[in-house]
Design a protein around this motif. Structure first.
Motif: not given
Ligand code: NAP
Length: 505
Positions: A48-53, A202-211
């Motif tokens: 998930a982290a790789e995907e978020a990157f 993460i939710t508030r900022c709309g960032i990929h959750p894998g971060v």
């Protein structure tokens, strides 16, 4: 109880549990059940982290700054609950946890303003020289880029500032690197509530959750699998020499070795020069005792050793130190294991003929009382054990016969987080002679102070030659720590449309 942990891991935006459980062992109050991490969960988090990157690594600096600030806000929104669970799990007083929370949110906000300025990108440009003879020079643009998913291991003694959303996580996220945290088994509930704050941001900022993922501990295989996962590109670790070295070795043995930024223990020697000892031996002894016993001595910057020229002034220093230590009662340590390690460390001193007890106490259960021992310079240099960290309020006075002997002794030290000189004006020549040695040994050299208390600032270095850290070019505190999670990329003859936005902004 304001906060009752559910005991799950946070992996890629979902709270998940597993088959195994472990029970927390708080210093006060009831323990809770937590899911034990698994190797399969490490894989999910790393994927998930790789995907978020692919999105986070190319986000704008302002987007990341807002994200860091939102994490700080979300931590503050849970302030009381964090203090309550943190204090219960670690035994650290509420005031200490409140201060550490301020330091943690301060670090997040400092990184936000640091990346907005953009200096850390180290942008360089060598313009093309098409007419140059014998060969033309190409256009070269350099900018620092994030390295990819980072694993973070926090320490038991800073459940907030060096843990789940502590300095390593803040630096990695600021750089643009997703983070997988291996939760510390000494404070899993504190880890959970902080992860909740990051999740909300993460939710508030709309960032990929894998971060951001948090995998609870309870199983050493989790840490080993994390540092060996092929998608993890660097590790930020704060903890013991033994743990750090084991994980460092795993990183080095990977098919693709990766940097392991281990911030480890230190004995933080203090060199008390003759004029300073003559002028204020009592004040130095009292100040040393206060620094040594603060937080039950559970600081990586704890001043464990004082080197002093033998004589009446050394006696005065020791007398004041003993008197101050006698006023310090037992204090609760972070875990039963750390309390036992403290007693074992003391036992190492007790069995040595080369060491004389100056002030000795007995510690039991999870409590620690201070201890003071003494040895000579020659005996210290002959016995490596005496220079090893005892995590807790134990100190050693090393008496040397002259300034020349002090200099020899200084050369014998291994790498340290800090080295301190206590001096007066009349000591300037002696200090000048000592400084080149200490500068080779320590990440931070200080004069007329005590090393506990690490300022979070631009000019701070919290690191040092091995075994203080596994990477002497780095710091884990302050804005320079972002460098650990960046690598320079040179762009040759790229049209403007392809040059990363960071180069221009
Ligand atoms: P620790 O026992 O080394 O634990 C740190 C983390 O590493 C924990 O998550 C632990 O897992 C994990 N770990 C340790 N050994 C491992 C292994 N062999 N395999 C896999 N994972 C492993 O350190 P600590 O007791 O928390 O912290 C105290 C030490 O940290 C002291 O020596 C102190 O000086 C040092 N420290 C250094 C700094 C610095 O900035 N230099 C700051 C604070 C503290 P578990 O959760 O399973 O235990």
């Amino acid at each position: 109880m304001i906060f009752t942990p559910h005991g799950k891991h946070l992996i890629a935006g979902a709270w998940v549990s597993g088959a195994g459980r472990f029970r927390s062992e708080p210093a006060q109050g009831a323990g809770f059940e937590f899911s034990t991490g698994t190797v399969a969960q490490v894989d999910l988090a790393a994927q998930a982290a790789e995907e978020a990157f692919w999105s986070f690594g190319w986000s704008t600096r302002d987007e990341r700054a807002v994200f860091l600030e939102t994490i700080a806000d979300e931590i503050e929104a849970r302030a009381e609950a964090i203090t309550e669970i943190g204090s219960s799990e670690t035994g650290l007083p509420a005031a200490r946890l409140q201060g550490e929370r301020g330091r943690t949110t301060g670090q997040l906000r400092l990184f936000a303003s640091h990346i907005r300025k953009g200096d850390y990108l180290d942008r360089r440009h060598d313009a093309a020289l098409p007419e140059r003879q014998p060969l033309p020079r190409p256009d070269l643009k350099l900018v620092e880029r994030p390295i990819g998913p980072v694993a973070v291991f926090g320490a038991s003694n800073f459940p907030l500032a060096f843990s789940t959303a502590g300095g390593d996580t803040a630096a990695a996220l600021a750089a643009g690197c997703p983070v997988v945290v291996k939760g510390h088994s000494a404070h899993p509930g504190t880890g959970e509530i902080i992860a909740e704050a990051v999740h909300a941001a993460i939710t508030r900022c709309g960032i990929h959750p894998g971060v951001f993922s948090l995998i609870q501990g309870g199983n050493r295989e989790v840490g080993a699998a994390l540092v060996q996962h092929p998608l993890i590109k660097a590790v930020g670790f704060t903890g013991s020499l033994a743990g750090g070295r084991a994980l460092f070795d795993l990183c080095a043995a990977r098919p693709e070795p990766i940097p392991f930024f281990g911030e480890l223990g230190s004995v933080n020697p203090m060199f008390i020069l003759p004029e300073a000892a003559r002028a204020r031996a009592e004040a130095l002894g009292t100040g040393w005792a206060a620094s040594l016993t603060m937080g039950a001595g559970q600081f990586c910057t704890n001043p464990g050793i004082a080197v002093v020229v033998d004589g009446a002034d050394a006696d005065r220093l020791v007398g004041a130190m003993k008197e101050a230590l006698a006023k310090t009662g037992p204090q609760t340590m972070l875990t039963d294991g750390i309390a036992k390690a403290y007693r074992d460390g003391q036992a190492r001193f007790q069995v040595r003929n080369s060491v004389k007890p100056l002030y000795e106490t007995e510690s039991g259960g999870r409590q620690a009382s201070p201890n003071l021992y003494e040895t000579t310079g020659d005996q210290f240099l002959a016995d490596h054990t005496l220079s090893e960290e005892v995590f807790g309020p134990l100190a050693l006075v090393v008496r040397v016969e002259s300034l020349a002997a002090m200099q020899r002794l200084a050369r014998g030290f291994e790498g340290q987080l800090t080295a301190t000189i206590h001096m007066d004006e009349g000591d300037t020549e002696a200090a000048k002679a000592l400084l080149p040695v200490l500068e080779r040994k320590a990440g931070r050299v200080l004069v007329n102070g005590f090393p506990t208390g690490v300022e979070v600032a631009d000019a701070m270095v919290h690191g040092g030659p091995y075994p203080a850290s596994t990477n002497f070019g780095a710091t884990s505190v302050g804005t320079l720590s972002i460098r650990r999670f960046l690598r320079p990329v040179s762009y040759q003859n790229l049209p403007d449309a392809l040059i990363p936005a960071d180069f221009k902004a």
